[in-house]
Write an enzyme that holds these catalytic residues in place. Sequence first.
Site, PDB file in Angstrom:
ATOM      1  N   SER A 154       0.845  -1.193   0.000  1.00 17.08           N
ATOM      2  CA  SER A 154       0.000   0.000   0.000  1.00 17.08           C
ATOM      3  C   SER A 154       0.877   1.238   0.000  1.00 17.08           C
ATOM      4  O   SER A 154       1.928   1.271   0.663  1.00 17.08           O
ATOM      5  CB  SER A 154      -0.910   0.028   1.229  1.00 17.08           C
ATOM      6  OG  SER A 154      -1.579   1.285   1.338  1.00 17.08           O
ATOM      7  N   TYR A 167      -3.501  -1.547   9.751  1.00 12.38           N
ATOM      8  CA  TYR A 167      -3.432  -2.046   8.378  1.00 12.38           C
ATOM      9  C   TYR A 167      -2.089  -1.688   7.744  1.00 12.38           C
ATOM     10  O   TYR A 167      -1.419  -2.527   7.136  1.00 12.38           O
ATOM     11  CB  TYR A 167      -4.579  -1.455   7.556  1.00 12.38           C
ATOM     12  CG  TYR A 167      -4.450  -1.637   6.059  1.00 12.38           C
ATOM     13  CD1 TYR A 167      -4.840  -2.829   5.454  1.00 12.38           C
ATOM     14  CD2 TYR A 167      -3.953  -0.617   5.257  1.00 12.38           C
ATOM     15  CE1 TYR A 167      -4.727  -3.002   4.082  1.00 12.38           C
ATOM     16  CE2 TYR A 167      -3.840  -0.777   3.881  1.00 12.38           C
ATOM     17  CZ  TYR A 167      -4.236  -1.968   3.294  1.00 12.38           C
ATOM     18  OH  TYR A 167      -4.112  -2.124   1.939  1.00 12.38           O
TER      19      TYR A 167
END
Length: 262
Positions: A154, A167
């Site tokens: 990410s 996350y």
Amino acid sequence: MTTDMRHEGRTALVTGGSRGIGRAISRRLAREGALVAVHYGHDETAAERTVGEITAEGGRAFAVRAELGVAGDAVTLWEAFDRALAEQDAGPGQGTGLDILVNNAGITVPRPIAHVTEEDYDRVFAINTKAPFFIIQHGLDRLRDGGRIVNISSVATRVGFPAIVSYTMTKAALDYLTLSLATELGPRGITVNSVAPGFTETEINPTLSVPEIRQRYSDASVFGRLGQPADIADVVSFVASDDARWVTGQWMDASGGVHIGV
């Protein structure tokens, strides 16, 4: 439909391959000739839909079910993969091995640190970090020399984004795993890379239904739009191809230039 068959004769496994970015990756690899194992955890309908789409486009795919984030998940996945692959008609050079492993499956916990519970923390790490670690570990004897491992990271690992702290931590750990594995597996000609999406149009991000947030995410890209799953799949296809044989241990920004402007 692309006519480039650069993955012909290869077998690929895409975790979380039935929806969102994973679905786009599965379809792209199949269009380019790969036999694709579409992994799913619970949504069999979505997996069969993706397999059906691939078949309708002239590709080859099969579904593999294994719940991630539970004890023995990697063993369960590979046992299911082995059984399903044995039932396929192997193409030239395919056999029973694996050429491309895409660790895409993941969940998010959209909460700042003050509101993350231990249960939240354990679950997001179990699925996003522990599962890929052991999937790779148990898959190394199946992965052929010259193979490809692609970890979906990410762009949030490169900026401060407190709203998804747990996350982002899981993805940062995956980035280190990429670097370490690239060093270890290089002698076998196996490349290992991370591909990092930004704000992408998928169901994993429920906040996209809020117009103001949607606009803010779109504005974060230099292109002024949200990423589409196909945008990420195209990058993964390149990294998984022979064209990227000299690229390993890299974190590849596939965010549309999120946060590079002022």
